[in-house]
Write a protein that holds these residues in place. Sequence first.
Motif, short mmCIF file in Angstrom:
data_model
loop_
_atom_site.label_atom_id
_atom_site.label_comp_id
_atom_site.label_asym_id
_atom_site.label_seq_id
_atom_site.Cartn_x
_atom_site.Cartn_y
_atom_site.Cartn_z
N TYR A 1 20.40 91.74 49.79
CA TYR A 1 21.51 90.97 49.24
C TYR A 1 21.23 90.59 47.79
CZ TYR A 1 23.10 91.13 53.95
OH TYR A 1 23.53 91.61 55.17
N THR A 2 22.19 90.93 46.94
CA THR A 2 22.00 90.81 45.50
C THR A 2 23.07 89.96 44.83
OG1 THR A 2 23.27 92.83 45.13
CG2 THR A 2 20.89 93.07 45.38
N GLY A 3 23.86 89.25 45.60
CA GLY A 3 24.94 88.45 45.02
C GLY A 3 24.42 87.39 44.07
N GLU A 4 25.26 87.07 43.11
CA GLU A 4 24.90 86.13 42.05
C GLU A 4 24.93 84.69 42.56
OE1 GLU A 4 26.88 84.62 37.88
OE2 GLU A 4 27.09 86.72 38.41
N ILE A 5 23.85 83.98 42.32
CA ILE A 5 23.76 82.56 42.64
C ILE A 5 23.57 81.85 41.31
CG2 ILE A 5 22.52 80.78 43.90
CD1 ILE A 5 21.57 83.06 45.79
N SER A 6 24.66 81.30 40.80
CA SER A 6 24.63 80.72 39.46
C SER A 6 25.58 79.55 39.37
CB SER A 6 25.06 81.78 38.43
OG SER A 6 26.42 82.14 38.65
N GLN A 7 25.48 78.83 38.26
CA GLN A 7 26.39 77.72 38.02
C GLN A 7 27.83 78.22 37.96
OE1 GLN A 7 25.38 75.34 34.67
NE2 GLN A 7 27.14 74.00 34.88
N GLU A 8 28.03 79.37 37.32
CA GLU A 8 29.38 79.95 37.21
C GLU A 8 29.97 80.27 38.58
OE1 GLU A 8 27.02 80.59 33.63
OE2 GLU A 8 26.71 81.36 35.64
N GLN A 9 29.12 80.59 39.53
CA GLN A 9 29.57 80.96 40.88
C GLN A 9 29.44 79.82 41.89
OE1 GLN A 9 31.07 83.89 41.50
NE2 GLN A 9 30.83 84.32 39.33
N GLY A 10 29.07 78.63 41.42
CA GLY A 10 29.04 77.47 42.30
C GLY A 10 27.70 77.14 42.93
N PHE A 11 26.65 77.83 42.58
CA PHE A 11 25.30 77.56 43.08
C PHE A 11 25.19 77.48 44.60
CE2 PHE A 11 23.61 75.90 38.91
CZ PHE A 11 22.62 76.86 38.82
#
Length: 176
Positions: free
Chosen positions: A77-87
């Motif tokens: 799993y490589t999905g983005e975990i970021s502030q832009e994506q809601g953490f």
Amino acid sequence: YVLLGSDTYRIYKEDEQLYYLSLDGYLKINNEEVVLSYDKSTTKYDPNTRGNIAYVLNNTYLYRLPYQTLLEEFPVYTGEISQEQGFTYLNQYNDSTHVKMGLLSIADLKFNHELTDYYLSNTTSSVGDSGYIHDQTGLLKEGNIKTAKHLVLTVAIKKDILKQGDGTKENPWKVE
């Protein structure tokens, strides 16, 4: 625990057919710990991009293993975990790649306090040069993808191929 060739793995997850294993130590070649950068330009675990850690593991290192034919493809799993994506860690499931050799994701972490300073498969952003690492102090942090770090590999095998042992570190399961 599972012994494949001379490598000891820990079971970190299972489903009806597969055991998902993480190397019980750092990746080594000729008894030397390997440290590699993640990539020069992308934070995504991508087996189709030369120079990416996923490409190196699945197109070079894999073929050095005497047990390569036992390994099954599985999703990393490589999905983005970021502030832009809601953490939210659930975002990691928004994207994946199927490979025979992966890295632990944030949700797969099973802390072995002896292992630190290694890359995870998740990205902190689709732009920039930071990826998630389990750092030297044992914390989850962002790290520069151009910096060499240790690797804790993940693989998957079919459950029914394990015939000997009891799964302990002293007597790991083995293929017959």
